[in-house]
Design an enzyme around this catalytic site. Sequence first.
Site, mmCIF file in Angstrom:
data_model
loop_
_atom_site.group_PDB
_atom_site.id
_atom_site.type_symbol
_atom_site.label_atom_id
_atom_site.label_comp_id
_atom_site.label_asym_id
_atom_site.label_seq_id
_atom_site.Cartn_x
_atom_site.Cartn_y
_atom_site.Cartn_z
ATOM 1 N N GLY A 147 37.911 4.510 -13.327
ATOM 2 C CA GLY A 147 37.132 5.716 -13.601
ATOM 3 C C GLY A 147 37.583 6.376 -14.888
ATOM 4 N NE ARG A 172 29.852 3.553 -9.954
ATOM 5 C CZ ARG A 172 29.309 4.511 -9.203
ATOM 6 N NH1 ARG A 172 28.662 4.192 -8.096
ATOM 7 N NH2 ARG A 172 29.421 5.779 -9.547
ATOM 8 C CG PHE A 218 27.806 14.180 -2.134
ATOM 9 C CD1 PHE A 218 27.495 14.583 -0.838
ATOM 10 C CD2 PHE A 218 27.782 12.817 -2.429
ATOM 11 C CE1 PHE A 218 27.163 13.658 0.135
ATOM 12 C CE2 PHE A 218 27.451 11.887 -1.445
ATOM 13 C CZ PHE A 218 27.148 12.308 -0.161
ATOM 14 C CB SER A 220 23.069 8.801 6.265
ATOM 15 O OG SER A 220 23.598 8.434 5.003
ATOM 16 C CE1 TYR A 232 39.080 16.530 -0.370
ATOM 17 C CE2 TYR A 232 38.638 18.508 -1.657
ATOM 18 C CZ TYR A 232 38.372 17.179 -1.368
ATOM 19 O OH TYR A 232 37.421 16.487 -2.068
ATOM 20 N N GLY A 289 44.044 20.785 -8.280
ATOM 21 C CA GLY A 289 43.047 21.778 -7.862
ATOM 22 C C GLY A 289 41.867 21.629 -8.800
ATOM 23 N NE ARG A 305 28.230 12.859 -8.367
ATOM 24 C CZ ARG A 305 28.319 12.511 -9.649
ATOM 25 N NH1 ARG A 305 29.141 13.153 -10.458
ATOM 26 N NH2 ARG A 305 27.577 11.527 -10.120
HETATM 27 C C1 HXC Z 1 23.793 14.096 1.271
HETATM 28 C C2 HXC Z 1 23.915 12.230 -0.105
HETATM 29 C C3 HXC Z 1 24.063 13.058 -1.246
HETATM 30 C C4 HXC Z 1 24.073 14.486 -1.037
HETATM 31 C C5 HXC Z 1 24.100 10.985 -1.885
HETATM 32 N N1 HXC Z 1 23.931 10.973 -0.561
HETATM 33 N N2 HXC Z 1 24.178 12.252 -2.336
HETATM 34 N N3 HXC Z 1 23.777 12.738 1.141
HETATM 35 N N4 HXC Z 1 23.938 14.937 0.222
HETATM 36 N N5 HXC Z 1 24.235 15.322 -2.061
HETATM 37 C C6 HXC Z 1 23.769 9.798 0.287
HETATM 38 C C7 HXC Z 1 22.533 8.980 -0.095
HETATM 39 O O1 HXC Z 1 21.349 9.551 0.452
HETATM 40 C C8 HXC Z 1 22.880 7.616 0.494
HETATM 41 O O2 HXC Z 1 22.702 7.582 1.888
HETATM 42 C C9 HXC Z 1 24.390 7.531 0.261
HETATM 43 O O3 HXC Z 1 24.851 8.878 0.105
HETATM 44 C C10 HXC Z 1 24.740 6.749 -0.995
HETATM 45 O O4 HXC Z 1 24.080 7.344 -2.101
HETATM 46 P P1 HXC Z 1 23.767 6.525 -3.426
HETATM 47 O O5 HXC Z 1 23.203 7.472 -4.404
HETATM 48 O O6 HXC Z 1 22.988 5.288 -3.073
HETATM 49 O O7 HXC Z 1 25.257 6.015 -3.850
HETATM 50 P P2 HXC Z 1 25.835 5.524 -5.233
HETATM 51 O O8 HXC Z 1 24.732 5.181 -6.207
HETATM 52 O O9 HXC Z 1 26.878 4.520 -4.939
HETATM 53 O O10 HXC Z 1 26.541 6.852 -5.862
HETATM 54 C C11 HXC Z 1 27.711 7.358 -5.304
HETATM 55 C C12 HXC Z 1 27.729 8.898 -5.297
HETATM 56 C C13 HXC Z 1 27.445 9.473 -6.705
HETATM 57 C C14 HXC Z 1 29.096 9.305 -4.780
HETATM 58 C C15 HXC Z 1 26.661 9.405 -4.314
HETATM 59 O O11 HXC Z 1 27.476 10.905 -6.668
HETATM 60 C C16 HXC Z 1 28.419 8.970 -7.724
HETATM 61 O O12 HXC Z 1 28.181 7.927 -8.348
HETATM 62 N N6 HXC Z 1 29.567 9.678 -7.911
HETATM 63 C C17 HXC Z 1 30.633 9.246 -8.823
HETATM 64 C C18 HXC Z 1 31.302 10.385 -9.530
HETATM 65 C C19 HXC Z 1 31.734 11.547 -8.674
HETATM 66 O O13 HXC Z 1 31.287 11.714 -7.518
HETATM 67 N N7 HXC Z 1 32.588 12.387 -9.259
HETATM 68 C C20 HXC Z 1 33.118 13.566 -8.610
HETATM 69 C C21 HXC Z 1 34.518 13.359 -8.175
HETATM 70 S S1 HXC Z 1 35.192 14.930 -7.972
HETATM 71 P P3 HXC Z 1 21.340 7.046 2.602
HETATM 72 O O14 HXC Z 1 21.674 6.998 4.038
HETATM 73 O O15 HXC Z 1 20.291 8.063 2.269
HETATM 74 O O16 HXC Z 1 21.060 5.695 2.000
HETATM 75 C C22 HXC Z 1 36.295 15.015 -6.748
HETATM 76 C C23 HXC Z 1 36.976 16.357 -6.778
HETATM 77 C C24 HXC Z 1 37.591 16.786 -5.515
HETATM 78 O O17 HXC Z 1 36.489 14.113 -6.000
HETATM 79 C C25 HXC Z 1 38.264 18.159 -5.519
HETATM 80 C C26 HXC Z 1 37.677 19.231 -6.349
HETATM 81 C C27 HXC Z 1 38.442 20.528 -6.346
HETATM 82 P P1 NAP Z 2 34.324 12.035 -12.728
HETATM 83 O O1 NAP Z 2 34.287 12.282 -14.191
HETATM 84 O O2 NAP Z 2 33.030 11.929 -11.997
HETATM 85 O O3 NAP Z 2 35.198 10.746 -12.481
HETATM 86 C C1 NAP Z 2 34.974 9.808 -11.490
HETATM 87 C C2 NAP Z 2 34.975 8.435 -12.136
HETATM 88 O O4 NAP Z 2 34.953 7.438 -11.125
HETATM 89 C C3 NAP Z 2 33.760 8.188 -13.033
HETATM 90 O O5 NAP Z 2 34.201 7.741 -14.291
HETATM 91 C C4 NAP Z 2 32.977 7.091 -12.319
HETATM 92 O O6 NAP Z 2 32.377 6.204 -13.270
HETATM 93 C C5 NAP Z 2 34.081 6.406 -11.530
HETATM 94 N N1 NAP Z 2 33.548 5.731 -10.349
HETATM 95 C C6 NAP Z 2 32.810 6.261 -9.350
HETATM 96 N N2 NAP Z 2 32.495 5.340 -8.454
HETATM 97 C C7 NAP Z 2 33.068 4.181 -8.888
HETATM 98 C C8 NAP Z 2 33.104 2.850 -8.376
HETATM 99 N N3 NAP Z 2 32.493 2.521 -7.247
HETATM 100 N N4 NAP Z 2 33.800 1.917 -9.072
HETATM 101 C C9 NAP Z 2 34.421 2.243 -10.229
HETATM 102 N N5 NAP Z 2 34.421 3.476 -10.755
HETATM 103 C C10 NAP Z 2 33.739 4.427 -10.088
HETATM 104 O O7 NAP Z 2 35.128 13.183 -11.971
HETATM 105 P P2 NAP Z 2 36.588 13.795 -12.217
HETATM 106 O O8 NAP Z 2 36.504 15.217 -11.868
HETATM 107 O O9 NAP Z 2 37.124 13.388 -13.538
HETATM 108 O O10 NAP Z 2 37.430 13.073 -11.063
HETATM 109 C C11 NAP Z 2 38.493 12.173 -11.379
HETATM 110 C C12 NAP Z 2 39.482 12.141 -10.229
HETATM 111 O O11 NAP Z 2 40.070 13.417 -10.047
HETATM 112 C C13 NAP Z 2 38.874 11.769 -8.886
HETATM 113 O O12 NAP Z 2 39.792 10.992 -8.144
HETATM 114 C C14 NAP Z 2 38.701 13.114 -8.212
HETATM 115 O O13 NAP Z 2 38.664 13.016 -6.805
HETATM 116 C C15 NAP Z 2 39.956 13.796 -8.706
HETATM 117 N N6 NAP Z 2 39.943 15.245 -8.623
HETATM 118 C C16 NAP Z 2 39.177 15.963 -9.474
HETATM 119 C C17 NAP Z 2 39.217 17.339 -9.411
HETATM 120 C C18 NAP Z 2 38.423 18.202 -10.360
HETATM 121 O O14 NAP Z 2 38.429 19.413 -10.193
HETATM 122 N N7 NAP Z 2 37.749 17.642 -11.344
HETATM 123 C C19 NAP Z 2 40.029 17.966 -8.466
HETATM 124 C C20 NAP Z 2 40.795 17.183 -7.600
HETATM 125 C C21 NAP Z 2 40.755 15.823 -7.699
HETATM 126 P P3 NAP Z 2 31.034 5.377 -12.981
HETATM 127 O O15 NAP Z 2 30.078 6.314 -12.365
HETATM 128 O O16 NAP Z 2 30.669 4.874 -14.343
HETATM 129 O O17 NAP Z 2 31.437 4.243 -12.083
#
Ligand code: HXC
Ligand code: NAP
Length: 290
Positions: free
Chosen positions: A20, A45, A103, A111, A153, A195, A205
């Site tokens: 990532g 990806r 998210f 689901s 968390y 955090g 998200r």
């Molecule tokens: C309910 C949802 C949803 C939503 C997706 N789904 N979004 N359900 N509410 N908002 C459901 C879909 O309907 C589907 O289920 C299933 O989840 C998979 O969704 P896809 O879109 O097909 O998955 P995919 O293309 O693999 O994408 C994965 C993803 C997407 C997680 C949904 O958001 C993504 O690519 N995220 C990567 C980056 C990311 O999330 N970064 C944030 C990290 S921050 P069904 O049953 O309908 O098929 C973090 C910080 C933590 O972790 C702490 C912060 C303080």
């Molecule tokens: P981000 O920019 O969305 O980073 C997530 C990365 O993961 C993206 O580059 C994404 O790239 C990659 N990824 C997602 N699904 C993947 C898969 N299946 N295979 C390979 N790569 C995948 O969000 P971020 O905030 O920088 O988060 C980075 C890390 O910090 C995560 O572990 C998150 O849980 C953690 N974190 C973030 C926060 C915050 O406040 N930002 C707080 C606590 C912890 P692609 O979509 O191109 O695959």
Amino acid sequence: MISPMLNANALGGKNIVVTGGGTGLGKSMSAMFMRCGANVLITSRREQVLQETCAELSALGSGKIDYAVCDVRKVDEVEKAIDKAWSSIGPVNAWLNNAAGNFISPTERLSHKAFDTITDIVLKGTYNCTLSVGKRWIAEEINGVFLNIVTTYASTGSGYVVPSAIAKAGVLALTRSLAVEWAKYGIRSNAIAPGPFPTEGAWSRLFPAELGKKLDPLQRIPLRRFGNHEELANLASYLMSDFSAYVNGEVVTIDGGEWLQGAGEFNNLEAIPNEMWDTIERMVRGKKDN
Ligand code: HXC
Ligand code: NAP
């Protein structure tokens, strides 16, 4: 921009893979590793994102940067990324499990597929990478370093991000378990629990604009600010470096005191204005005299 905490060659000889690494915190940590002299290979990806990040970071430091397209959920893609890293930046000796998906949602709206999606990226993705690269380190007698990005968390649990919470808790357990089991191979495992650090991926998200009208996330943080990416990246550089050679099995929280504010029973007394404390003290002292 905050300066590197370590000097320009502190990570010289480190060949680091960042999952990532094309966006957000992974990109910022990769940039800091470059500035400290490491060779870095980023994965995710989306190839175009990886190419753009490589182009942007290539001018930093003296090391090399490359990328591999890899979905961490798929073992064959992980194995190919590891092969590419070995041949491109050299024998990998540090691995940052940073890729994640997340998210907010009430759990009853999710689901089974949604649960699978998050836990597969976060937990399965982390153990896929850890097992594949760990076996190579053991076979090649490489004293590698794992660094896993969890969240605060991971320890407390959290509603509305339940798949992420259970997956990050699993990653934390993996970190602590292997810190002990693989120490005999000279492999260290640590974690960082950040955090809130603003990134496009997390903010879109987890803190969408509509939510901001109801809740002010800054009020949860004693320092009343979000984290700066370089603050996290400097910590990550230290944990990747040989300066932290005796740190093993640790999870370092970097959250401005956020989780403790929520945890301390009386921390909400912060809301009491100073002038009210005279009255409160009189009442409390009066109670003692009864
Ligand atoms: C309910 C949802 C949803 C939503 C997706 N789904 N979004 N359900 N509410 N908002 C459901 C879909 O309907 C589907 O289920 C299933 O989840 C998979 O969704 P896809 O879109 O097909 O998955 P995919 O293309 O693999 O994408 C994965 C993803 C997407 C997680 C949904 O958001 C993504 O690519 N995220 C990567 C980056 C990311 O999330 N970064 C944030 C990290 S921050 P069904 O049953 O309908 O098929 C973090 C910080 C933590 O972790 C702490 C912060 C303080
Ligand atoms: P981000 O920019 O969305 O980073 C997530 C990365 O993961 C993206 O580059 C994404 O790239 C990659 N990824 C997602 N699904 C993947 C898969 N299946 N295979 C390979 N790569 C995948 O969000 P971020 O905030 O920088 O988060 C980075 C890390 O910090 C995560 O572990 C998150 O849980 C953690 N974190 C973030 C926060 C915050 O406040 N930002 C707080 C606590 C912890 P692609 O979509 O191109 O695959």
